[in-house]
Design an enzyme around this catalytic site. Structure first.
Site, PDB file in Angstrom:
ATOM      1  CD  GLU A  86      -9.705  10.505   1.356  1.00 22.52           C
ATOM      2  OE1 GLU A  86     -10.553  10.919   0.539  1.00 22.52           O
ATOM      3  OE2 GLU A  86      -8.683   9.885   1.033  1.00 22.52           O
ATOM      4  CD  GLU A  96     -10.947   6.885  -2.021  1.00 20.07           C
ATOM      5  OE1 GLU A  96     -10.619   7.113  -3.197  1.00 20.07           O
ATOM      6  OE2 GLU A  96     -11.786   7.582  -1.420  1.00 20.07           O
TER       7      GLU A  96
END
Ligand code: BG6
Length: 478
Positions: free
Chosen positions: A377, A185
Site C-alpha cells: 500500500e 496493518e
C-alpha cells in the site's frame, strides 16, 4: 523523469491493492454475513463511532449512509475491473477475502459455498491475465457476530474460528494463490482497536491489558495460519502486514530521540518482532511491567509463535511521523499522530508526504529482519476533477507515485530485497478512515460520490497511462 539505470529486479510484482469491504459492495448478497465495515457510517461520524464505547453496531439506514454496502460494486463488475488492471499491465493484484462471505457469522462449522465460489471466479479472472493474486485474510472486515458475541480478539476462542477460516481458504485456493498476508496493518490495533482487534475499549476499562491480550491472540492466529498455509500449499509465501511510518525525532535533544526510539519500537517493531522473529522482543517486558499488563500465555503458545514465523514483510507506507517528548503543538493531521514536520507538505487530508521516508522505512525493516519486503500500500488520497472532455488530469498523483517509486528504487540499490509494489486503491474505492468516495487513490476513476450517487462508470485517469508505462519499463521510466 526518466531513469536509465535499472533499479528493479526481473519479475518484480507491479500491481495494485484493494480490500473487499471497500470495493465489493453486495454486502448482503451471496449469503454474506455482516462485518464491521458494514456498520460503519460514512463521513465525519465514522471517526467518532469507532472510538465510542456506547456504539452498538446497529445499522440505521434512516440516520446514516453506509458507503461500504455498495462499495464500487466490484461484486458485480469484477470482470470489467480486472480487465482494466490487465490493460495497465498488472503483474499482481492484492485483494482481501471477506471472512464473512466464507463464514457469515464467523463461528459456523461449515463454510458458505456461495462465498467460496465468488472468489474462485475472481481468482480465475486474475489468472486468465497472468496476474499473481496477493490475498489478505483479514483486512478490517471481521464478522460482526464475533465482535458482538465474543468481543473480537479479546476472546481466545476466535483463534479457532480464524484457524478454520484460514484452512478452508488455503485448501480451496491452493492451486491459485501462493502469496498470502495474515492481518492487514496488524499494529494499527495500537491506534484504532476496533478495525484490527474488533473491539472498542469500555470507558472504565484499563487501556493496556485487553489490547495486548487481543494482540497475543492475533499473533497465535497468524502463526497457525502460517503453519497450515505452509503445510497445505508447500510453495506458499506468507507475510505479515505492517502500517509503517518511520519515526523522526523533532530535534537532536537526546530526550526527544529517546522518545522517538521508544515510539519506533512500539509502533513499528513490536508486531514485526513477534511475527518475523517468532518471539516477543525483550523491550516489551519493561513496557508490560510499567503498564501492569499480565498476559495469559498458555502452554505451547510461545512454541507456536516460533513455528509460525512469516516468510516476508508487507507494509503500507503513506507518511512519516515526527515526535517530541512533550508533543507540544502536536497534531500535524497525520493518521499516526505526531508533530508537524516543517520540511514536509501534506495531502488534502493532512497526511505528510515524504518519499525519502519510504526509503528509510525499507532500509530500517531490512536491516532489522533481513527478509524480503513488499510494499502493498502506498498512494495519495486526493480530490479529482473530471474535465468537460471526460479526462482526469491527476498530475499530483503521478508526482507522488513517481517520487515514492524512485525512493523505493533507491532502497533496492541500497541492498533491500523487494518483492513488489501494489499501490493502494488502484481503482477508486471507499476510504477506510472517513468512508468518503471523494478521497480517491485510483488510476481508474469511479463515478460515485460521498452520498452514493453516480453511474459507477469507470474512466482511465492520466495516471493510468503513466503507470502502464512504468510497469512496461519495469520502473525504468518514471
Ligand atoms: C490503510 C488501510 O490504512 O490505508 C486501507 O489498510 C485504507 O484499508 C488506506 O483505505 C488509506 O486510508 P484511507 O483512510 O484514506 O482510506
Amino acid at each position: 523523469m526518466e531513469r536509465t539505470d535499472k533499479m528493479f529486479p526481473e519479475g518484480f510484482l507491479w500491481g495494485g491493492a484493494t480490500a473487499a469491504n471497500q470495493l465489493e459492495g453486495g454486502y448482503n448478497e451471496g449469503n454474506k454475513g455482516p462485518n464491521i465495515a458494514d456498520v460503519l457510517p460514512g463521513g465525519k461520524i465514522r471517526q467518532k463511532v469507532r472510538i465510542d464505547p456506547t456504539f452498538d453496531f446497529t445499522i440505521d439506514q434512516k440516520k446514516y449512509n453506509y458507503p461500504n454496502h455498495k462499495g464500487i460494486d466490484f461484486y458485480h463488475r469484477y470482470k470489467e475491473d480486472i480487465a482494466l488492471f490487465a490493460e495497465m499491465g498488472f503483474k499482481a493484484y492484492r485483494m482481501s477475502i471477506a471472512w464473512s462471505r466464507i463464514f457469515p457469522n464467523g463461528d459456523e462449522l461449515e463454510p458458505n459455498e456461495e462465498g467460496l465460489a465468488f472468489y474462485d471466479s475472481v481468482l480465475e479472472e486474475l489468472l486468465k491475465y497472468n496476474m499473481e493474486p496477493i490475498v489478505t485474510l483479514s483486512h478490517y472486515e471481521m464478522p460482526l457476530h464475533l465482535i458482538k458475541e465474543y468481543g473480537g480478539w479479546r476472546s481466545r476462542e476466535v483463534i479457532t474460528f480464524f484457524e478454520r477460516y484460514a484452512r478452508v481458504v488455503f485448501n480451496r485456493y491452493k492451486d491459485k494463490v501462493k502469496y498470502w498476508l495474515t492481518f492487514n496493518e496488524i499494529n494499527s490495533g495500537l491506534k484504532i482497536p476496533l478495525y484490527g482487534l474488533g473491539f472498542i475499549r469500555k470507558a472504565e476499562e484499563d487501556k493496556y491489558q485487553p489490547t495486548f491480550q487481543a494482540f497475543h491472540h492475533q499473533f497465535l492466529a497468524s502463526a497457525l495460519a502460517v503453519k497450515h498455509g505452509h503445510e497445505i500449499i508447500p510453495d506458499s509465501k506468507i507475510g505479515c502486514m505492517l502500517l509503517y511510518a518511520p519515526v523522526y525525532s523533532y530535534d537532536c535533544h537526546p530526550e526527544n530521540e529517546m522518545y522517538a526510539l521508544e515510539e519506533r519500537r512500539m509502533f513499528n517493531y513490536f508486531c514485526g518482532d513477534v511475527q518475523v522473529r517468532g518471539k516477543y522482543p525483550r523491550f516489551i517486558n519493561k513496557y508490560f511491567k510499567e503498564h501492569n499488563i499480565d498476559l495469559d500465555i498458555q502452554d505451547g503458545d510461545l512454541e507456536l509463535l516460533d513455528e509460525g514465523k512469516v516468510d516476508f514483510i508487507s507494509l503500507s507506507y503513506y507518511m512519516s511521523r515526527t515526535d517530541k517528548k512533550d508533543n507540544a503543538g502536536a497534531g500535524a493531521g497525520n493518521m499516526v499522530g505526531g508533530m508537524k514536520n516543517p520540511y514536509l507538505k501534506a495531502s488534502d487530508w493532512g497526511w505528510e508526504i515524504d518519499p525519502t521516508g519510504l526509503r528509510i522505512s525499507l532500509n530500517e525493516l531490512y536491516d532489522r529482519y533481513e527478509v524480503p519486503l513488499f510494499v502493498v500500500e502506498n498512494g495519495l488520497g486526493a480530490y479529482d476533477q473530471v474535465e468537460e472532455d471526460g479526462s482526469i488530469n491527476d498530475d499530483y498523483r503521478i508526482e507522488y507515485l513517481r517520487e515514492h517509486i524512485h525512493a523505493m528504487g533507491e532502497a533496492v540499490e541500497d541492498g533491500v530485497e523487494m518483492i513488489g509494489y501494489t499501490p493502494w486503491g488502484c481503482i477508486d474505492l471507499v476510504s477506510a478512515g472517513t468512508g468518503e468516495m471523494a478521497k480517491r487513490y485510483g488510476f481508474i476513476y469511479v463515478d460515485l460520490d460521498n452520498e452514493g450517487k453516480g453511474t459507477l462508470e469507470r474512466k482511465r485517469k492520466k495516471s493510468f497511462y503513466w503507470y502502464q508505462n512504468v510497469i512496461n519499463t519495469n520502473g525504468q521510466e518514471l
